[in-house]
Motif scaffolding. Structure first.
Motif, PDB file in Angstrom:
ATOM      1  N   ALA A  48       0.855  -1.190   0.000  1.00 41.39           N
ATOM      2  CA  ALA A  48       0.000   0.000   0.000  1.00 41.39           C
ATOM      3  C   ALA A  48       0.885   1.233   0.000  1.00 41.39           C
ATOM      4  O   ALA A  48       2.070   1.171   0.366  1.00 41.39           O
ATOM      5  N   ILE A  49       0.295   2.346  -0.424  1.00 49.59           N
ATOM      6  CA  ILE A  49       0.970   3.645  -0.424  1.00 49.59           C
ATOM      7  C   ILE A  49       0.144   4.611   0.420  1.00 49.59           C
ATOM      8  O   ILE A  49      -1.080   4.704   0.236  1.00 49.59           O
ATOM      9  N   LEU A  50       0.798   5.312   1.324  1.00 54.85           N
ATOM     10  CA  LEU A  50       0.170   6.383   2.094  1.00 54.85           C
ATOM     11  C   LEU A  50       0.761   7.710   1.636  1.00 54.85           C
ATOM     12  O   LEU A  50       1.989   7.837   1.531  1.00 54.85           O
ATOM     13  N   LEU A  51      -0.102   8.690   1.405  1.00 56.78           N
ATOM     14  CA  LEU A  51       0.338  10.012   0.946  1.00 56.78           C
ATOM     15  C   LEU A  51      -0.127  11.071   1.935  1.00 56.78           C
ATOM     16  O   LEU A  51      -1.327  11.193   2.195  1.00 56.78           O
ATOM     17  N   VAL A  74      -3.873   3.220  -2.701  1.00 58.74           N
ATOM     18  CA  VAL A  74      -3.224   4.522  -2.485  1.00 58.74           C
ATOM     19  C   VAL A  74      -4.151   5.341  -1.587  1.00 58.74           C
ATOM     20  O   VAL A  74      -5.276   5.661  -1.981  1.00 58.74           O
ATOM     21  N   ILE A  75      -3.681   5.666  -0.397  1.00 59.24           N
ATOM     22  CA  ILE A  75      -4.524   6.269   0.634  1.00 59.24           C
ATOM     23  C   ILE A  75      -4.056   7.688   0.903  1.00 59.24           C
ATOM     24  O   ILE A  75      -2.864   7.926   1.142  1.00 59.24           O
ATOM     25  N   HIS A  87      -8.408   5.439  -1.953  1.00 58.54           N
ATOM     26  CA  HIS A  87      -9.209   5.595  -0.736  1.00 58.54           C
ATOM     27  C   HIS A  87      -8.880   6.941  -0.118  1.00 58.54           C
ATOM     28  O   HIS A  87      -7.711   7.232   0.148  1.00 58.54           O
ATOM     29  N   LYS A  88      -9.905   7.759   0.104  1.00 58.35           N
ATOM     30  CA  LYS A  88      -9.724   9.088   0.668  1.00 58.35           C
ATOM     31  C   LYS A  88     -10.234   9.082   2.097  1.00 58.35           C
ATOM     32  O   LYS A  88     -11.423   8.911   2.343  1.00 58.35           O
ATOM     33  N   VAL A  89      -9.297   9.264   3.042  1.00 63.62           N
ATOM     34  CA  VAL A  89      -9.642   9.116   4.450  1.00 63.62           C
ATOM     35  C   VAL A  89     -10.281  10.385   5.003  1.00 63.62           C
ATOM     36  O   VAL A  89     -10.039  11.494   4.523  1.00 63.62           O
ATOM     37  N   ALA A  90     -11.080  10.197   6.044  1.00 66.10           N
ATOM     38  CA  ALA A  90     -11.637  11.294   6.822  1.00 66.10           C
ATOM     39  C   ALA A  90     -10.788  11.496   8.066  1.00 66.10           C
ATOM     40  O   ALA A  90     -10.039  10.601   8.487  1.00 66.10           O
ATOM     41  N   HIS A 114      -3.474  18.415   4.228  1.00 67.12           N
ATOM     42  CA  HIS A 114      -2.410  17.556   4.762  1.00 67.12           C
ATOM     43  C   HIS A 114      -2.983  16.587   5.792  1.00 67.12           C
ATOM     44  O   HIS A 114      -3.825  16.951   6.601  1.00 67.12           O
ATOM     45  N   VAL A 115      -2.504  15.352   5.755  1.00 68.69           N
ATOM     46  CA  VAL A 115      -2.924  14.348   6.723  1.00 68.69           C
ATOM     47  C   VAL A 115      -1.682  13.642   7.244  1.00 68.69           C
ATOM     48  O   VAL A 115      -0.708  13.433   6.504  1.00 68.69           O
ATOM     49  N   ALA A 116      -1.681  13.325   8.533  1.00 70.14           N
ATOM     50  CA  ALA A 116      -0.638  12.498   9.129  1.00 70.14           C
ATOM     51  C   ALA A 116      -1.223  11.126   9.406  1.00 70.14           C
ATOM     52  O   ALA A 116      -2.445  10.961   9.543  1.00 70.14           O
TER      53      ALA A 116
END
Length: 258
Positions: A48-51, A74-75, A87-90, A114-116
């Motif tokens: 998986a990829i986290l951005l 890709v998250i 997948h676009k996280v909340a 930006h998300v951590a």
């Protein structure tokens, strides 16, 4: 047991790799595909990829990785500029990839979306992108000082033993500014000496535990008397509140030359 490593890219970027017990790897912020592809030839198995945000030095390698592994999740946050996201996280969303649990923490300031990512386990890593650096924080390109301060507050509230895995090797230059702000901070003096030694040996200065950052990073210490006095002196008057103090500290850093 999970394992953490960092691949270097460009002049000072880190591509973080978190590998599960089963050998599946989560890739964080692959600005360049080449280091990941090279690691794959040595056995790395991306799962998986986290951005953390849309800047090209953090997402520029995604297309190259998807060409090799087309079905990789890709998250990211919901941002039209990140076109590869599957997948676009909340904010606050919990999710699992490669058998590892994560929580998304929205940290606007450097960018608006930006998300951590914080791995949900004892001693779980914080992938802070360009929001929290060791001894520093990111520039405010799209957000406000109030947003960035709130973001840093949220990250600072994580457990003491949280390893901070940031997007760049900026620690030595950040240390010069931090010492200007808080020259008598013994913990900061010790951290600076450690950083100089690590860099002299060509070694990374991160990850670093969050407790150390709270003791040394001026952007997490705007209410500490010595930091507040330095900021007020630079401003020429007493800051009205911690948001004004933080905004002044960030402007000071923007123009700082060691």
């Amino acid at each position: 047991m999970t394992s953490l490593s960092a691949l270097t890219a460009f002049d000072d970027n880190y591509i973080w790799v978190l590998t599960s017990d089963e050998g599946e790897a989560v890739i964080v912020d692959p600005g360049d595909a080449a280091p990941v592809l090279a690691a794959a030839r040595d056995g790395l198995r991306p799962a998986a990829i986290l951005l953390t945000h849309h800047h090209d030095d953090h997402i520029g390698g995604v297309a190259g990785l998807l060409a090799q592994w087309p079905h990789l999740p890709v998250i990211s946050a919901d941002d039209a500029r990140i076109t590869a996201a599957t997948h676009k996280v909340a904010d606050g969303e919990a999710f699992e990839v490669a058998g590892m649990a994560f929580r998304a923490i929205f940290v606007a300031g450097h960018t608006r979306s930006h998300v951590a990512f914080h791995r949900q386990a004892p001693g779980g890593e914080l992938f802070s992108g360009d929001t929290l650096f060791s001894l520093g924080c990111g520039r405010l390109f799209e957000g406000t000082p109030a947003q960035m301060l709130a973001s840093l507050d949220a990250l600072s509230a994580l457990p003491d033993d949280t390893p901070v895995c940031c997007g760049h090797e900026y620690t030595q230059s950040n240390a010069a500014f931090a010492l200007t702000v808080e020259p008598d901070n013994r913990a900061l003096q010790q951290r600076t000496a450690q950083v100089r030694s690590l860099r002299a040996d060509g070694l990374a200065t991160v990850p670093v535990d969050l407790a150390t950052e709270r003791a040394t990073n001026p952007f997490l210490r705007v209410e500490v008397p010595e930091v507040a006095r330095s900021v007020d002196t630079w401003l020429g008057h007493a800051a009205a509140d911690r948001v004004e103090a933080f905004a002044a500290l960030r402007r000071w850093k923007d123009g700082f030359r060691a």
